[in-house]
Design an enzyme around this catalytic site. Structure first.
Site, short mmCIF file in Angstrom:
data_model
loop_
_atom_site.label_atom_id
_atom_site.label_comp_id
_atom_site.label_asym_id
_atom_site.label_seq_id
_atom_site.Cartn_x
_atom_site.Cartn_y
_atom_site.Cartn_z
N LYS A 46 -7.96 -11.38 2.86
CA LYS A 46 -8.40 -10.90 1.55
C LYS A 46 -7.50 -9.75 1.10
O LYS A 46 -6.70 -9.22 1.87
CB LYS A 46 -9.85 -10.43 1.63
CG LYS A 46 -10.05 -9.23 2.56
CD LYS A 46 -11.49 -8.79 2.60
CE LYS A 46 -11.66 -7.58 3.53
NZ LYS A 46 -13.03 -7.07 3.54
N TYR A 54 6.80 18.60 -12.82
CA TYR A 54 5.92 19.04 -13.91
C TYR A 54 5.11 20.26 -13.50
O TYR A 54 4.81 20.47 -12.34
CB TYR A 54 4.96 17.91 -14.29
CG TYR A 54 5.61 16.76 -15.01
CD1 TYR A 54 6.13 16.91 -16.29
CD2 TYR A 54 5.67 15.50 -14.41
CE1 TYR A 54 6.71 15.84 -16.95
CE2 TYR A 54 6.25 14.42 -15.06
CZ TYR A 54 6.77 14.60 -16.33
OH TYR A 54 7.34 13.54 -16.98
#
Length: 341
Positions: free
Chosen positions: A32, A232
């Site tokens: 999965k 930033y």
């Protein structure tokens, strides 16, 4: 430019063989979530001769495997009533975990088109499944309806003896009615619990350990002085340092919160400043990196477990978190080479 995610299919095969040898049981391999990030179709096709069955979460995942050419049993673990018929039409095995799904299987059986199914028993995790104390009643009902479950199983919330006892009783009640039903409980975290092994084991994490490596490249090199900003915002360095700017950002799965170290030239380099959408910077210490150098984000000398610890998470999130500009490369001793996805 892309991150390189290399999957060692031979390592997965060796891991599965080790589990089978240590437990003496056949294995259902969970693929999965795109094979825990390793590539669902390629993993299943490579391991089809090594396992008894595959497990997926959803109908859509099961259909993907069938379309890729996987012919072995595929257990769909989360299946709603309206998905039972399309699962049957594609030869998928469904988990029957609630009244509505059971009613649909009973209805389809009257027309001879019911799918193979495993019965999910809730032994204390309280997600999916019939209460363990109703196992005998459910088994008798199925027998009266002419149904024959292929399997009966439950899921441990942790290696838990009380859950094992509850499932043992439920499995025994099913086997009284259906002697050939396959019972399975143990998963990767409970393989050492002898009384949890039953007829088959389900493995995910144990199969993928050490099979993934994610690398990138240095795209720029900088020298910064104490109190200068990086990236930033107003993140400032506390000392003079050498920086390597690495391709890959939060679009690609590089975690913005609690970013982990990377490895360059065999040395750990911590992240400096904020992770951006496309790149991030690391402190290379007393050496100056070169543009184009390989940067290891996970794998090899930097295990997924170690990365997870630094990120304050679990290694499942590390393995399944790569996306965006990521190229998968599959290595396999049996095919004697590498193939790209």
């Amino acid at each position: 430019m892309e991150l390189q995610l290399t999957v060692d299919l031979s390592a997965i095969r060796r891991n599965v063989a080790a589990v089978r040898a240590s437990t003496g049981r056949e294995a259902l391999l969970m693929v999965k979530a795109d094979g825990y990030g390793h590539g669902m179709e390629r993993v299943a096709l490579a391991l089809e001769d090594d396992v008894a069955a595959f497990g997926v979460a959803t109908l859509e995942e099961g259909l993907r495997l069938r379309r890729s050419g996987v012919g072995k049993c595929i257990l769909v673990c989360i299946c709603s009533a309206d998905e039972v018929l399309p699962a049957a039409e594609s030869g998928l095995t469904v988990a029957v975990a609630d009244e509505s799904t059971l009613e649909e299987v009973e209805r389809l059986s009257k027309f001879g088109i019911a799918p193979d199914f495993h019965v999910k028993i809730d032994t204390g995790m309280h997600r999916l499944g019939f209460p363990s104390e109703s196992a005998g009643e459910i088994a008798e009902r199925m027998a009266k309806s002419g149904l024959r479950p292929a399997g009966v199983y439950s899921h441990l919330r942790s290696p838990n003896g009380e859950q094992v006892k509850a499932f043992a009783q439920a499995a025994a009640e099913f086997k009284e009615v259906f002697p050939d039903v396959v019972s399975h409980l143990a998963s990767s975290s409970s393989l050492e619990m002898q009384d949890a092994l039953f007829d088959m084991v389900r493995i995910g994490h144990a199969a993928y350990k050490g099979a993934m490596k994610v690398t990138s490249r240095v795209v720029a090199v900088r020298q910064v002085r104490r109190d200068e900003c990086v990236g930033y915002g107003e993140t400032r360095v506390s000392r003079d340092c050498n920086l390597a700017v690495v391709f890959g950002g939060y679009f690609d799965g590089v975690q913005r919160e609690n970013p982990s170290c990377v490895v360059i030239r065999g040395r750990k380099c911590p992240c400096v400043g904020s992770v951006c959408m496309d790149m991030f910077a690391v402190d290379t210490g007393d050496f100056v990196a070169e543009c184009g150098e390989t940067v290891v984000l996970v794998g090899g000398e930097l295990s997924a477990e170690e990365v997870a610890t630094e990120r304050n998470t679990v290694d499942y999130t590390v393995m399944t978190g790569w996306h965006g500009r990521v190229q998968r490369i599959f290595e396999d001793d049996q095919s004697r080479g590498k193939r790209k996805s």
